[in-house]
Design a protein around this motif. Structure first.
Motif, PDB file in Angstrom:
ATOM      1  N   LYS A 131       0.527   0.929 -14.413  1.00  0.00           N
ATOM      2  CA  LYS A 131       0.259  -0.350 -13.756  1.00  0.00           C
ATOM      3  C   LYS A 131       1.338  -0.650 -12.714  1.00  0.00           C
ATOM      4  N   TRP A 132       2.599  -0.371 -13.024  1.00  0.00           N
ATOM      5  CA  TRP A 132       3.689  -0.578 -12.064  1.00  0.00           C
ATOM      6  C   TRP A 132       3.501   0.310 -10.838  1.00  0.00           C
ATOM      7  N   ILE A 133       3.103   1.565 -11.077  1.00  0.00           N
ATOM      8  CA  ILE A 133       2.875   2.487  -9.960  1.00  0.00           C
ATOM      9  C   ILE A 133       1.767   1.967  -9.052  1.00  0.00           C
ATOM     10  N   VAL A 134       0.664   1.504  -9.656  1.00  0.00           N
ATOM     11  CA  VAL A 134      -0.494   1.042  -8.880  1.00  0.00           C
ATOM     12  C   VAL A 134      -0.227  -0.295  -8.187  1.00  0.00           C
ATOM     13  N   LEU A 135       0.454  -1.210  -8.860  1.00  0.00           N
ATOM     14  CA  LEU A 135       0.648  -2.550  -8.291  1.00  0.00           C
ATOM     15  C   LEU A 135       1.870  -2.681  -7.393  1.00  0.00           C
ATOM     16  N   ILE A 136       2.917  -1.883  -7.645  1.00  0.00           N
ATOM     17  CA  ILE A 136       4.164  -2.050  -6.902  1.00  0.00           C
ATOM     18  C   ILE A 136       4.483  -0.834  -6.028  1.00  0.00           C
ATOM     19  N   PHE A 137       4.567   0.346  -6.655  1.00  0.00           N
ATOM     20  CA  PHE A 137       5.088   1.524  -5.962  1.00  0.00           C
ATOM     21  C   PHE A 137       4.189   2.013  -4.826  1.00  0.00           C
ATOM     22  N   LEU A 138       2.914   2.279  -5.106  1.00  0.00           N
ATOM     23  CA  LEU A 138       2.042   2.855  -4.080  1.00  0.00           C
ATOM     24  C   LEU A 138       1.818   1.933  -2.884  1.00  0.00           C
ATOM     25  N   PRO A 139       1.601   0.618  -3.086  1.00  0.00           N
ATOM     26  CA  PRO A 139       1.510  -0.238  -1.893  1.00  0.00           C
ATOM     27  C   PRO A 139       2.815  -0.259  -1.079  1.00  0.00           C
ATOM     28  N   ALA A 140       3.955  -0.274  -1.766  1.00  0.00           N
ATOM     29  CA  ALA A 140       5.237  -0.258  -1.057  1.00  0.00           C
ATOM     30  C   ALA A 140       5.421   1.063  -0.305  1.00  0.00           C
ATOM     31  N   THR A 168      -3.652   5.994   4.729  1.00  0.00           N
ATOM     32  CA  THR A 168      -5.005   5.900   4.186  1.00  0.00           C
ATOM     33  C   THR A 168      -5.133   6.704   2.895  1.00  0.00           C
ATOM     34  N   THR A 169      -4.535   7.880   2.841  1.00  0.00           N
ATOM     35  CA  THR A 169      -4.573   8.712   1.637  1.00  0.00           C
ATOM     36  C   THR A 169      -3.888   8.012   0.471  1.00  0.00           C
ATOM     37  N   VAL A 170      -2.709   7.446   0.712  1.00  0.00           N
ATOM     38  CA  VAL A 170      -1.991   6.733  -0.346  1.00  0.00           C
ATOM     39  C   VAL A 170      -2.831   5.557  -0.845  1.00  0.00           C
ATOM     40  N   ASN A 171      -3.435   4.815   0.069  1.00  0.00           N
ATOM     41  CA  ASN A 171      -4.247   3.659  -0.326  1.00  0.00           C
ATOM     42  C   ASN A 171      -5.506   4.068  -1.092  1.00  0.00           C
ATOM     43  N   LEU A 172      -6.136   5.168  -0.704  1.00  0.00           N
ATOM     44  CA  LEU A 172      -7.313   5.642  -1.429  1.00  0.00           C
ATOM     45  C   LEU A 172      -6.957   6.083  -2.845  1.00  0.00           C
ATOM     46  N   VAL A 173      -5.842   6.786  -2.993  1.00  0.00           N
ATOM     47  CA  VAL A 173      -5.374   7.190  -4.325  1.00  0.00           C
ATOM     48  C   VAL A 173      -5.062   5.951  -5.151  1.00  0.00           C
ATOM     49  N   ASN A 174      -4.459   4.957  -4.518  1.00  0.00           N
ATOM     50  CA  ASN A 174      -4.119   3.719  -5.218  1.00  0.00           C
ATOM     51  C   ASN A 174      -5.370   2.997  -5.724  1.00  0.00           C
ATOM     52  N   VAL A 175      -6.398   2.906  -4.904  1.00  0.00           N
ATOM     53  CA  VAL A 175      -7.638   2.255  -5.327  1.00  0.00           C
ATOM     54  C   VAL A 175      -8.285   3.040  -6.470  1.00  0.00           C
ATOM     55  N   PHE A 176      -8.262   4.361  -6.384  1.00  0.00           N
ATOM     56  CA  PHE A 176      -8.835   5.194  -7.444  1.00  0.00           C
ATOM     57  C   PHE A 176      -8.103   4.969  -8.764  1.00  0.00           C
ATOM     58  N   LEU A 177      -6.772   5.007  -8.742  1.00  0.00           N
ATOM     59  CA  LEU A 177      -5.997   4.801  -9.966  1.00  0.00           C
ATOM     60  C   LEU A 177      -6.171   3.384 -10.504  1.00  0.00           C
ATOM     61  N   GLY A 178      -6.228   2.404  -9.614  1.00  0.00           N
ATOM     62  CA  GLY A 178      -6.457   1.030 -10.047  1.00  0.00           C
ATOM     63  C   GLY A 178      -7.801   0.864 -10.729  1.00  0.00           C
ATOM     64  N   SER A 179      -8.814   1.549 -10.226  1.00  0.00           N
ATOM     65  CA  SER A 179     -10.134   1.503 -10.856  1.00  0.00           C
ATOM     66  C   SER A 179     -10.090   2.105 -12.257  1.00  0.00           C
TER      67      SER A 179
END
Length: 83
Positions: free
Chosen positions: A12-21, A43-54
């Protein structure tokens, strides 16, 4: 598959804090130094972030069982309705 609380908290920390930063850092440094392909990296980082968040949301819904989810907020017997 159940995951333990520590793994969930770190994920959750990776998805909410690290990847957007990280996406903002790549964007800013790419603009500053004129890197090519910055848009693709962000764009790649954001797509991975959305996938992990899902995946985390699916895990959270499964954890709470038959409770309802409204607008991304899980409600039911363990939590009161959002105000």
């Amino acid at each position: 598959m159940k995951i333990n609380n520590h793994f969930y908290d770190v994920s959750k920390w990776i998805v909410l804090i690290f990847l957007p930063a990280l996406a903002v850092l790549i964007s800013g440094l790419g603009e500053l130094y004129g890197w090519e392909g910055t848009f693709s990296m962000v764009t790649t980082v954001n797509l991975v972030n959305v996938f992990l968040g899902s995946l985390l949301q699916i895990s959270s819904i499964k954890y709470y069982g038959n409770e309802k989810s409204e607008g991304g907020i899980i409600i039911g017997t363990k939590y009161s309705k959002p105000r």
